[in-house]
Design an enzyme around this catalytic site. Structure first.
Site, PDB file in Angstrom:
ATOM      1  N   ASP A  92       4.576  89.112 -38.352  1.00  0.00           N
ATOM      2  CA  ASP A  92       5.775  89.808 -37.888  1.00  0.00           C
ATOM      3  C   ASP A  92       7.032  89.390 -38.647  1.00  0.00           C
ATOM      4  O   ASP A  92       8.141  89.619 -38.192  1.00  0.00           O
ATOM      5  CB  ASP A  92       5.965  89.553 -36.387  1.00  0.00           C
ATOM      6  CG  ASP A  92       6.959  90.509 -35.746  1.00  0.00           C
ATOM      7  OD1 ASP A  92       7.247  91.549 -36.360  1.00  0.00           O
ATOM      8  OD2 ASP A  92       7.453  90.214 -34.649  1.00  0.00           O
TER       9      ASP A  92
ATOM     10  N   ASP B 283       4.038  97.156 -29.673  1.00  0.00           N
ATOM     11  CA  ASP B 283       5.201  97.970 -29.320  1.00  0.00           C
ATOM     12  C   ASP B 283       6.181  98.041 -30.481  1.00  0.00           C
ATOM     13  O   ASP B 283       6.134  97.225 -31.406  1.00  0.00           O
ATOM     14  CB  ASP B 283       5.897  97.437 -28.070  1.00  0.00           C
ATOM     15  CG  ASP B 283       6.450  96.033 -28.247  1.00  0.00           C
ATOM     16  OD1 ASP B 283       5.768  95.193 -28.876  1.00  0.00           O
ATOM     17  OD2 ASP B 283       7.556  95.754 -27.756  1.00  0.00           O
TER      18      ASP B 283
ATOM     19  N   ASP C 187       7.728  97.382 -38.047  1.00  0.00           N
ATOM     20  CA  ASP C 187       7.894  96.249 -37.150  1.00  0.00           C
ATOM     21  C   ASP C 187       7.301  96.651 -35.807  1.00  0.00           C
ATOM     22  O   ASP C 187       7.963  97.290 -34.999  1.00  0.00           O
ATOM     23  CB  ASP C 187       9.389  95.907 -37.017  1.00  0.00           C
ATOM     24  CG  ASP C 187       9.677  94.818 -36.017  1.00  0.00           C
ATOM     25  OD1 ASP C 187       8.742  94.115 -35.615  1.00  0.00           O
ATOM     26  OD2 ASP C 187      10.846  94.678 -35.618  1.00  0.00           O
TER      27      ASP C 187
ATOM     28  N   GLU D 125       6.840  92.868 -27.052  1.00  0.00           N
ATOM     29  CA  GLU D 125       7.519  91.836 -27.846  1.00  0.00           C
ATOM     30  C   GLU D 125       8.987  92.160 -28.028  1.00  0.00           C
ATOM     31  O   GLU D 125       9.837  91.269 -28.031  1.00  0.00           O
ATOM     32  CB  GLU D 125       6.833  91.702 -29.213  1.00  0.00           C
ATOM     33  CG  GLU D 125       7.315  90.526 -30.053  1.00  0.00           C
ATOM     34  CD  GLU D 125       8.543  90.843 -30.932  1.00  0.00           C
ATOM     35  OE1 GLU D 125       9.123  89.899 -31.498  1.00  0.00           O
ATOM     36  OE2 GLU D 125       8.901  92.034 -31.044  1.00  0.00           O
ATOM     37  N   GLU D 126       9.287  93.442 -28.188  1.00  0.00           N
ATOM     38  CA  GLU D 126      10.644  93.841 -28.529  1.00  0.00           C
ATOM     39  C   GLU D 126      11.617  93.764 -27.351  1.00  0.00           C
ATOM     40  O   GLU D 126      12.819  93.907 -27.541  1.00  0.00           O
ATOM     41  CB  GLU D 126      10.655  95.268 -29.093  1.00  0.00           C
ATOM     42  CG  GLU D 126       9.887  95.439 -30.408  1.00  0.00           C
ATOM     43  CD  GLU D 126      10.564  94.773 -31.587  1.00  0.00           C
ATOM     44  OE1 GLU D 126      11.588  94.082 -31.385  1.00  0.00           O
ATOM     45  OE2 GLU D 126      10.083  94.933 -32.711  1.00  0.00           O
TER      46      GLU D 126
ATOM     47  N   HIS E 128       2.395  92.557 -32.785  1.00  0.00           N
ATOM     48  CA  HIS E 128       2.650  93.224 -31.512  1.00  0.00           C
ATOM     49  C   HIS E 128       2.545  94.735 -31.677  1.00  0.00           C
ATOM     50  O   HIS E 128       2.851  95.283 -32.739  1.00  0.00           O
ATOM     51  CB  HIS E 128       3.998  92.823 -30.908  1.00  0.00           C
ATOM     52  CG  HIS E 128       5.203  93.139 -31.745  1.00  0.00           C
ATOM     53  ND1 HIS E 128       5.845  94.356 -31.699  1.00  0.00           N
ATOM     54  CD2 HIS E 128       5.894  92.392 -32.646  1.00  0.00           C
ATOM     55  CE1 HIS E 128       6.883  94.339 -32.525  1.00  0.00           C
ATOM     56  NE2 HIS E 128       6.946  93.171 -33.117  1.00  0.00           N
TER      57      HIS E 128
ATOM     58  N   HIS F 181      14.778  98.150 -36.586  1.00  0.00           N
ATOM     59  CA  HIS F 181      15.504  98.491 -35.350  1.00  0.00           C
ATOM     60  C   HIS F 181      16.553  99.573 -35.568  1.00  0.00           C
ATOM     61  O   HIS F 181      17.411  99.784 -34.714  1.00  0.00           O
ATOM     62  CB  HIS F 181      16.150  97.247 -34.706  1.00  0.00           C
ATOM     63  CG  HIS F 181      15.178  96.202 -34.282  1.00  0.00           C
ATOM     64  ND1 HIS F 181      15.521  95.143 -33.462  1.00  0.00           N
ATOM     65  CD2 HIS F 181      13.864  96.032 -34.562  1.00  0.00           C
ATOM     66  CE1 HIS F 181      14.464  94.374 -33.267  1.00  0.00           C
ATOM     67  NE2 HIS F 181      13.452  94.895 -33.929  1.00  0.00           N
TER      68      HIS F 181
END
Length: 472
Positions: free
Chosen positions: A166, A75, A112, A142-143, A73, A446
């Site tokens: 991922d 994003d 990520d 995705e996030e 992904h 994150h």
């Protein structure tokens, strides 16, 4: 690849790191991927959601091999330290290399899932790597809600085999993942007028992290910690709260926050006593809690009923691991009380629930809803994503295990993750697709401490190339 610093994987990672790409701000990076494909004379589809599909024929001897989808992904989670001035809407990610790890300057790194994009582009541009026909799928959002994957056409992919890039652990193959849903809750604020001195209280220092991958790692939830501060303070004096902010994203464990309040007994010593008490109570959690107290002016505050309902709701709402799989150490269901803030005259909350068992998920959702209703909150459910169920038979998984054993003379670990991967959405649209997920070592996803193990990335890329060469 002798040195990832000089190869095309790192080159492309640096290139996309120059492009702001928070969830729902992917137009520029999507256009970059489209233009890359055109520059390399590859077929490309950019759909209405800005998902990108790039197709490349198999190399000599692989023309009739089964088509493989490589997926990631575009994003990233946009988190920064409380003292960072980084503007994710326009600033490039500032990359550094430290002790073999690629990091960012007080922000999330975007490995990520930028590393997936970088690996895929390096393979697509190469004229020396042997591979079957390829379809590279890079999705948006995705996030947040996986709407990119959810809105993907059910006939745009021809691939039989699907390799998601991922995952975040070298030597580990993911073969299933949890589903989940987000609860969005609101509460209309009643206010009272005040006039006097207030206090701005800043809470920081907890480690936070991915609300799926790190939910079982004793990461303190700052939203809960701040509410404990309020409960402890209530035992010593009356007060009025003007503002309570903590958390940023539904898929990140809250790690900092702020309170603005005034005391009826205007004694900063009381605040310092409670500060010491709460810091002592958090010893043992990942991170070191810090609490800073400064004076400020205050002219209004929440009504006592508003404060009481919100504090009781936070106290009652579960957060963290809810259940394990059959008494094992594998998380089955969990809840992340993710954020609180004011929005349009209301208190706004996000609560992220994950589970690999739909019955457990429903039980946890219903429990949270009852607590919200009991404390006068309105709510809605959204952002649901399906479970990716483990399949007993998988030719791709068997081949991946064999190639890994041949390369490293050890077994590949097979896991089912307590995190939402797009594989669940893809498998619901393409039920006959044979799907696995792999990736290099990434820590602190994150959070501003996110780090990519460079040597691990090199090995995983080499492994991916070897795996593709074995698909005939």
């Amino acid at each position: 690849m002798k040195n990832i610093e000089s190869n095309r994987v790192l080159f492309y990672f640096k290139e996309i790191s120059k492009i702001p790409r928070c969830s729902r701000n992917e137009k520029e990076v999507s256009d970059y991927l489209r233009d890359f494909a055109k520059a390399n004379n590859l077929e490309v589809i950019q759909d209405e959601k800005l998902n990108i599909i790039i197709k490349k024929n198999g190399t000599k001897g692989y023309e009739n091999s089964p088509t493989v989808v490589l997926q990631g992904h575009m994003d990233m989670v946009c988190e920064k330290s409380s003292d960072s001035n980084h503007d994710f809407s326009k600033d490039p990610i500032e990359l550094t290399i430290e002790d073999g790890f690629l990091k960012a300057n007080n922000t999330t790194l975007g490995a990520d899932n930028g590393i997936a994009i970088a690996m895929a582009l390096a393979i697509l541009e190469s004229d020396t790597i042997s591979h079957p026909p390829l379809e590279v799928l890079i999705t948006v959002t995705e996030e947040t809600d996986m709407s990119g994957a959810k809105n993907l056409s059910e006939d745009v992919l021809d691939g039989e085999l699907f390799i998601n890039l991922d995952s975040e652990g070298e030597g580990v193959l993911t073969a299933g993942s949890a589903g989940g849903v987000t609860i969005y809750a609101t509460y209309p604020i009643e206010e009272i007028e005040l006039d006097g001195t207030g206090y701005l209280i800043k809470f920081d220092g907890l480690q936070g992290g991915h609300s799926g991958m790190e939910i079982d790692k004793n990461r303190g939830n700052m939203l809960k910690v701040i509410n404990e501060f309020l409960i402890a303070l209530k035992e010593k004096t009356n007060y009025h709260v003007n503002s309570f902010v903590s958390g940023t994203l539904s898929n990140a464990i809250p790690r900092y926050g702020e309170l603005v309040l005034s005391l009826e007994d205007d004694s900063e010593d009381i605040l310092k006593l409670v500060k010491e008490q709460i810091i002592k109570n958090t010893v043992g959690l990942d991170g070191i809690l810090t609490i800073e107290i400064d004076k400020t002016e205050i002219s209004k505050a929440w009504s006592p009923k508003t404060l009481d309902d919100i504090s009781k709701m936070i106290q009652e709402l579960p957060t963290g691991v809810n259940s394990f799989v059959n008494g094992s150490n594998l998380v089955e269901s969990s809840n992340n009380l993710a954020l609180i803030k004011e929005k349009g005259g209301e208190i706004y909350l996000e609560i992220s629930i994950r589970s690999s068992n739909i019955e457990k998920q429903d039980e946890l959702v219903n429990e949270c809803i009852e607590i919200l209703k009991r404390n006068n909150f309105q709510y809605k459910l959204d952002g649901a994503y399906p479970t990716w169920e483990y399949k007993q038979e998988s030719k791709l998984r068997d081949l991946a295990k064999s190639v890994y054993n041949k390369m490293y003379n050890k077994d590949l670990e097979i896991v089912v993750l307590h995190a939402g991967l797009e594989c669940g959405v893809i498998s619901s649209k393409y039920p006959n697709m044979d799907i696995i997920s792999i990736g290099p070592n990434i820590s602190g996803a994150h959070t501003p401490k996110e780090a990519l193990d460079i040597a691990s990335s090199e090995r995983v890329y080499e492994y991916l190339i070897e795996l593709l060469s074995e698909i005939k």
